[in-house]
Motif scaffolding. Structure first.
Motif, PDB file in Angstrom:
ATOM      1  N   UNK A  14     -38.303 -17.390   6.381  1.00 60.50           N
ATOM      2  CA  UNK A  14     -39.664 -16.864   6.215  1.00 60.50           C
ATOM      3  C   UNK A  14     -40.685 -17.820   6.819  1.00 60.50           C
ATOM      4  N   UNK A  15     -40.501 -19.136   6.605  1.00 62.92           N
ATOM      5  CA  UNK A  15     -41.415 -20.105   7.189  1.00 62.92           C
ATOM      6  C   UNK A  15     -41.379 -20.032   8.712  1.00 62.92           C
ATOM      7  N   UNK A  16     -40.193 -19.930   9.278  1.00 60.88           N
ATOM      8  CA  UNK A  16     -40.056 -19.837  10.730  1.00 60.88           C
ATOM      9  C   UNK A  16     -40.697 -18.566  11.263  1.00 60.88           C
ATOM     10  N   UNK A  17     -40.560 -17.477  10.526  1.00 63.01           N
ATOM     11  CA  UNK A  17     -41.179 -16.212  10.934  1.00 63.01           C
ATOM     12  C   UNK A  17     -42.703 -16.341  10.939  1.00 63.01           C
ATOM     13  N   UNK A  18     -43.256 -17.006   9.930  1.00 66.48           N
ATOM     14  CA  UNK A  18     -44.711 -17.218   9.871  1.00 66.48           C
ATOM     15  C   UNK A  18     -45.174 -18.079  11.048  1.00 66.48           C
ATOM     16  N   UNK A  19     -44.414 -19.132  11.351  1.00 66.87           N
ATOM     17  CA  UNK A  19     -44.756 -19.981  12.490  1.00 66.87           C
ATOM     18  C   UNK A  19     -44.750 -19.169  13.781  1.00 66.87           C
ATOM     19  N   UNK A  20     -43.704 -18.362  13.963  1.00 65.33           N
ATOM     20  CA  UNK A  20     -43.597 -17.573  15.194  1.00 65.33           C
ATOM     21  C   UNK A  20     -44.759 -16.598  15.324  1.00 65.33           C
ATOM     22  N   UNK A  21     -45.174 -16.002  14.224  1.00 68.29           N
ATOM     23  CA  UNK A  21     -46.320 -15.081  14.270  1.00 68.29           C
ATOM     24  C   UNK A  21     -47.595 -15.824  14.663  1.00 68.29           C
ATOM     25  N   UNK A  84     -42.961 -16.849  26.249  1.00 61.96           N
ATOM     26  CA  UNK A  84     -42.011 -17.619  25.454  1.00 61.96           C
ATOM     27  C   UNK A  84     -40.596 -17.308  25.933  1.00 61.96           C
ATOM     28  N   UNK A  85     -39.843 -18.374  26.255  1.00 61.61           N
ATOM     29  CA  UNK A  85     -38.437 -18.217  26.601  1.00 61.61           C
ATOM     30  C   UNK A  85     -37.576 -18.348  25.354  1.00 61.61           C
ATOM     31  N   UNK A  86     -37.828 -19.368  24.543  1.00 59.12           N
ATOM     32  CA  UNK A  86     -37.170 -19.493  23.246  1.00 59.12           C
ATOM     33  C   UNK A  86     -37.902 -20.514  22.389  1.00 59.12           C
ATOM     34  N   UNK A  87     -37.634 -20.433  21.094  1.00 60.42           N
ATOM     35  CA  UNK A  87     -38.281 -21.312  20.116  1.00 60.42           C
ATOM     36  C   UNK A  87     -37.206 -22.031  19.303  1.00 60.42           C
ATOM     37  N   UNK A  94     -42.429 -26.634  15.670  1.00 60.39           N
ATOM     38  CA  UNK A  94     -41.659 -25.670  16.452  1.00 60.39           C
ATOM     39  C   UNK A  94     -41.849 -25.998  17.925  1.00 60.39           C
ATOM     40  N   UNK A  95     -40.736 -26.090  18.652  1.00 61.60           N
ATOM     41  CA  UNK A  95     -40.772 -26.354  20.089  1.00 61.60           C
ATOM     42  C   UNK A  95     -40.585 -25.034  20.820  1.00 61.60           C
ATOM     43  N   UNK A  96     -41.524 -24.734  21.704  1.00 58.01           N
ATOM     44  CA  UNK A  96     -41.517 -23.473  22.418  1.00 58.01           C
ATOM     45  C   UNK A  96     -41.322 -23.744  23.908  1.00 58.01           C
ATOM     46  N   UNK A 123     -42.932 -26.891  28.022  1.00 60.28           N
ATOM     47  CA  UNK A 123     -42.723 -26.693  26.596  1.00 60.28           C
ATOM     48  C   UNK A 123     -43.991 -27.057  25.860  1.00 60.28           C
ATOM     49  N   UNK A 124     -44.130 -26.443  24.718  1.00 59.36           N
ATOM     50  CA  UNK A 124     -45.225 -26.772  23.807  1.00 59.36           C
ATOM     51  C   UNK A 124     -44.617 -27.042  22.445  1.00 59.36           C
TER      52      UNK A 124
END
Length: 140
Positions: A14-21, A84-87, A94-96, A123-124
């Motif tokens: 859930x935390x990762x989903x919030x970060x991705x949003x 975004x290629x991947x996270x 989070x590295x994007x 990357x960011x």
């Protein structure tokens, strides 16, 4: 030594989903040149760092400084898009991996000319505080 608290996988997901949003909303605003939308997701004390070829090229702190730079940068490119290629999520950040495409709207000191297409990979790294982005480090 204090015991390390391990969060259940569902909480981490859930935390990762919030970060991705947050990241997706920020990048969508960036791509559409919506500065107000970009800063909406930032902590008041946000820190921004940009590195090019290993050297720090930009550094500023605070939402107002970020907004000022973002508004100035609007004139640099007639079109721009980060994809975004991947996270990869780690504790606290989070590295994007990003593909960047743009068309220069001005001549740059590094030899890029107005109208020239720019493509690069980078990357960011996004860090978070209280459901906001608190730090962005861009690397190209």
């Amino acid at each position: 030594m204090a015991a390390k608290v391990i969060k259940p996988l569902t909480v981490l997901a859930m935390e990762n989903e919030k970060r991705e949003k947050l990241i997706e909303a920020y990048l969508a605003a960036y791509n559409s040149k919506d500065v107000k939308g970009m800063i909406e997701h930032l902590d008041e004390r946000v820190v921004f760092k940009n590195f090019s070829s290993g050297a720090l090229t930009h550094f500023f702190e605070g939402k107002n400084a970020f907004k000022k730079q973002a508004e100035e940068a609007l004139d640099y490119f007639s079109e721009r898009k980060q994809t975004v290629e991947f996270i990869t999520h780690r504790e606290g950040e989070s590295e994007v991996r990003i593909s960047y495409w743009a068309i220069a709207a001005v001549d740059f000191p590094n030899g890029i000319n107005k109208g020239q297409e720019i493509e690069l990979k980078g990357k960011s790294i996004f860090k978070f505080t209280d459901s906001k982005i608190s730090e962005i480090e861009d690397f190209s």
